[in-house]
Design a protein around this motif. Structure first.
Motif, PDB file in Angstrom:
ATOM      1  N   THR A 148       0.857  -1.185   0.000  1.00  0.00           N
ATOM      2  CA  THR A 148       0.000   0.000   0.000  1.00  0.00           C
ATOM      3  C   THR A 148       0.889   1.229   0.000  1.00  0.00           C
ATOM      4  O   THR A 148       1.855   1.306   0.770  1.00  0.00           O
ATOM      5  CB  THR A 148      -0.918   0.022   1.236  1.00  0.00           C
ATOM      6  N   THR A 171      -1.911  -7.242  -5.079  1.00  0.00           N
ATOM      7  CA  THR A 171      -2.470  -5.918  -5.320  1.00  0.00           C
ATOM      8  C   THR A 171      -1.556  -4.797  -4.847  1.00  0.00           C
ATOM      9  O   THR A 171      -0.984  -4.852  -3.759  1.00  0.00           O
ATOM     10  CB  THR A 171      -3.830  -5.800  -4.605  1.00  0.00           C
ATOM     11  N   ALA A 173      -2.068  -1.055  -3.738  1.00  0.00           N
ATOM     12  CA  ALA A 173      -3.148  -0.167  -3.304  1.00  0.00           C
ATOM     13  C   ALA A 173      -2.596   1.239  -3.106  1.00  0.00           C
ATOM     14  O   ALA A 173      -1.548   1.416  -2.476  1.00  0.00           O
ATOM     15  CB  ALA A 173      -3.772  -0.683  -2.014  1.00  0.00           C
ATOM     16  N   ASN A 192      -3.667  -6.775  -9.098  1.00  0.00           N
ATOM     17  CA  ASN A 192      -4.641  -5.691  -9.246  1.00  0.00           C
ATOM     18  C   ASN A 192      -4.068  -4.373  -8.763  1.00  0.00           C
ATOM     19  O   ASN A 192      -3.099  -4.327  -7.998  1.00  0.00           O
ATOM     20  CB  ASN A 192      -5.923  -6.021  -8.472  1.00  0.00           C
ATOM     21  N   THR A 193      -4.706  -3.297  -9.191  1.00  0.00           N
ATOM     22  CA  THR A 193      -4.397  -1.948  -8.706  1.00  0.00           C
ATOM     23  C   THR A 193      -5.678  -1.376  -8.131  1.00  0.00           C
ATOM     24  O   THR A 193      -6.702  -1.327  -8.822  1.00  0.00           O
ATOM     25  CB  THR A 193      -3.884  -1.052  -9.837  1.00  0.00           C
ATOM     26  N   THR A 194      -5.627  -0.940  -6.881  1.00  0.00           N
ATOM     27  CA  THR A 194      -6.795  -0.334  -6.268  1.00  0.00           C
ATOM     28  C   THR A 194      -6.479   1.087  -5.837  1.00  0.00           C
ATOM     29  O   THR A 194      -5.341   1.395  -5.446  1.00  0.00           O
ATOM     30  CB  THR A 194      -7.293  -1.128  -5.043  1.00  0.00           C
ATOM     31  N   GLY A 196      -7.821   4.049  -3.282  1.00  0.00           N
ATOM     32  CA  GLY A 196      -8.709   4.364  -2.177  1.00  0.00           C
ATOM     33  C   GLY A 196      -9.117   5.809  -2.171  1.00  0.00           C
ATOM     34  O   GLY A 196     -10.254   6.154  -1.819  1.00  0.00           O
TER      35      GLY A 196
END
Length: 199
Positions: A148, A171, A173, A192-194, A196
């Protein structure tokens, strides 16, 4: 551990030991307000292979200082930074000053990178350091657990390529109320790429 004096925290220098493994874990907190230098031997006969691992809620804070991923000036000692699990690396940015040709690897297998400020003047939070290296190489691998990146309300830029670590990369983030800008065309991680908040 509080190293808030006006000198960087140095990990892996001036040692006859061939390998140095340092682990920050189990809620340990290391405060190094003037930054951290990894590697950094000034002797061609002092090729220490330096590894720093943050894991199991271990935390490293550099305040306004930077993380120098490799400060080797003469030796060819390798440097590895591992960010795992629920660890935290809180810094004002990353740099690389090695002129020795040493191999440097950053493995993102969990944990959070927190920005302590916006992009440094004339630079980026994590610039494309690979493009500045004349000898040796720098690789940033996204591995199991990913990572993250928290911009912490600041405007930061990541120009360094985030590569597939070959271990089912997870992922990435990106969180925080500021802006995170990714500028590399070389990102190859397959997870994945998230987002927030701002990016």
């Amino acid at each position: 551990v509080d190293n808030s004096a006006n000198t960087p925290l140095i990990v892996g220098r001036y040692s006859s030991t061939s390998t140095l493994n340092t682990v920050i874990e189990n809620n340990a907190v290391v405060q190094a307000n003037t930054g951290v230098e990894l590697g950094g031997s000034n002797s061609t006969n002092d090729d220490v292979a330096t590894t720093l691992t943050l894991m199991n809620s271990g935390s490293l804070f550099t305040g306004p200082g930077l993380v120098n991923l490799n400060n080797n000036s003469q030796s060819s000692g390798t440097v590895t930074l591992n960010l795992e699990g629920t660890s935290t690396l809180s810094t004002s940015g990353f740099t690389f000053t090695s002129a020795s040709g040493a191999q440097t690897t950053v493995n993102l297998g969990g944990g959070t990178i927190v920005a302590n400020g916006s992009d440094p003047s004339g630079s980026q939070f994590f610039p494309n350091l690979s493009s500045t290296i004349q000898n040796g190489s720098l690789t940033v691998n996204v591995q199991n657990g990913g990572a993250t990146v928290n911009n912490n309300g600041f405007g930061i830029t990541i120009g360094q390529a985030l590569q597939d670590g070959g271990r089912a990369s997870d992922t990435m983030a990106f969180v925080g109320t500021g802006t995170t800008t990714l500028t590399s065309n070389g990102n190859t991680y397959t997870g994945n790429t998230t987002v927030g908040d701002g990016i």
